[in-house]
Design an enzyme around this catalytic site. Structure first.
Site, PDB file in Angstrom:
ATOM      1  N   SER A 114       0.799  -1.222   0.000  1.00  0.00           N
ATOM      2  CA  SER A 114       0.000   0.000   0.000  1.00  0.00           C
ATOM      3  C   SER A 114       0.828   1.266   0.000  1.00  0.00           C
ATOM      4  CB  SER A 114      -0.928   0.011   1.223  1.00  0.00           C
ATOM      5  OG  SER A 114      -0.169  -0.029   2.413  1.00  0.00           O
ATOM      6  N   CYS A 115       2.002   1.244   0.624  1.00  0.00           N
ATOM      7  CA  CYS A 115       2.715   2.505   0.801  1.00  0.00           C
ATOM      8  C   CYS A 115       3.956   2.639  -0.052  1.00  0.00           C
ATOM      9  CB  CYS A 115       3.106   2.695   2.268  1.00  0.00           C
ATOM     10  SG  CYS A 115       4.432   1.613   2.822  1.00  0.00           S
TER      11      CYS A 115
END
Length: 283
Positions: A114-115
């Site tokens: 996600s990051c």
């Protein structure tokens, strides 16, 4: 590799009725990327195109720039205590003479689905200087009406998403809207790395006359990956971050967000869009 999806039992509740059934899920597994035998990064990814993913990651890190920089990529045998190969560790060997970064604990990167490049010591460490400044010769000009058709074409090419509903996608289009390549992954940054890595393997860098479309938001790291690959136009179906807009403005990247239906927001690099023509068409 047969590991893109997996089956799991699920309890399904519909209108109060309870049933049990198997469900198809996208596979998520760690991939360790080693550089000349030394651990560099771990990313959570959907297995498949692992060599391209590793190559694309190293393009965004400023290690690789052309096909000749890459000697080979292999899966590491004996990746577990019992000596079996999990196909979750790859080693990238650079060609002789290629300068590589100092791989220290401070520089070692842990990447999540996600990051992205979350483990950077500082923002400045991410702002790697590209080998190919985004200057068009001749200038690239894109009709906004062409852009609005691209998300549907990307969606139609998402084969694994149709089975799981759980994947991001990234695609490369020509300036005329022809689909060149599409990759899916549980991480949007991995999907872009797979595209860029395949381009490096095929000696197609820089990607100076293509459009990069991503299925989610446009983060700083995605803007960085576009710039590092020489891509002049990044379009996203969702919002950009403030840092993505800052980077696009600094580097000359055309950044389009909220590309949905017949609308879009242009955050930077509007000179590449034929806005006058689009206004005249709707007036």
């Amino acid at each position: 590799m047969g590991r893109v999806t997996e089956r799991r039992k699920v309890i399904r509740i519909r209108d109060g009725a309870v049933s049990s059934r198997p469900d198809t899920l996208v596979t998520e597994e760690p991939l360790e990327i080693r550089l000349n035998g030394k651990p560099l990064a771990i990313t959570m990814r959907t297995p498949g195109d692992d060599f391209a993913l590793a190559a694309g990651f190293l393009v965004s890190e400023g290690v690789l720039a052309r096909q000749s920089d890459l000697q080979n990529i292999v899966y590491c045998a004996g990746a577990t205590a019992d000596g079996s190969n999990t196909y979750n560790v790859v080693d990238v060997k650079t060609a002789p003479g290629v300068a590589i970064p100092d791989i220290t604990l401070e520089r070692n990167v842990y990447t999540t689905s996600s990051c992205g490049l979350c483990g950077k010591a500082s923002l400045d460490a991410v702002r790697t200087t590209t080998r190919w400044p985004i200057n068009d010769t001749p200038p690239l000009r894109i009709d906004p009406d062409l852009l609005v058709d691209l998300p549907d074409r990307l969606r139609a090419a998402q084969q694994v998403f149709d089975r799981t509903g759980g994947l991001h996608a990234a695609a490369l289009f020509t300036e005329d809207g022809e689909l060149l390549d599409v990759r899916e992954d549980v991480g949007r940054h991995n999907a872009v790395d797979k595209l860029v890595g395949r381009a490096l393997q095929n000696a197609n860098l820089p990607l100076s006359r293509v459009i990069l479309l991503v299925s989610g938001r446009a983060s700083f790291e995605l803007a960085q990956k576009a710039v590092m690959a020489g891509i002049p136009v990044l379009a996203a179906v969702s919002a950009p971050s403030s840092l993505a807009v800052d980077l696009a403005t600094e580097t000359g990247l055309t950044l389009v967000g909220f590309l949905r239906g017949h609308s879009m927001n242009v955050y930077a690099g509007e000179q590449r869009l034929t806005l006058e023509a689009a206004t005249a068409t709707r007036s």
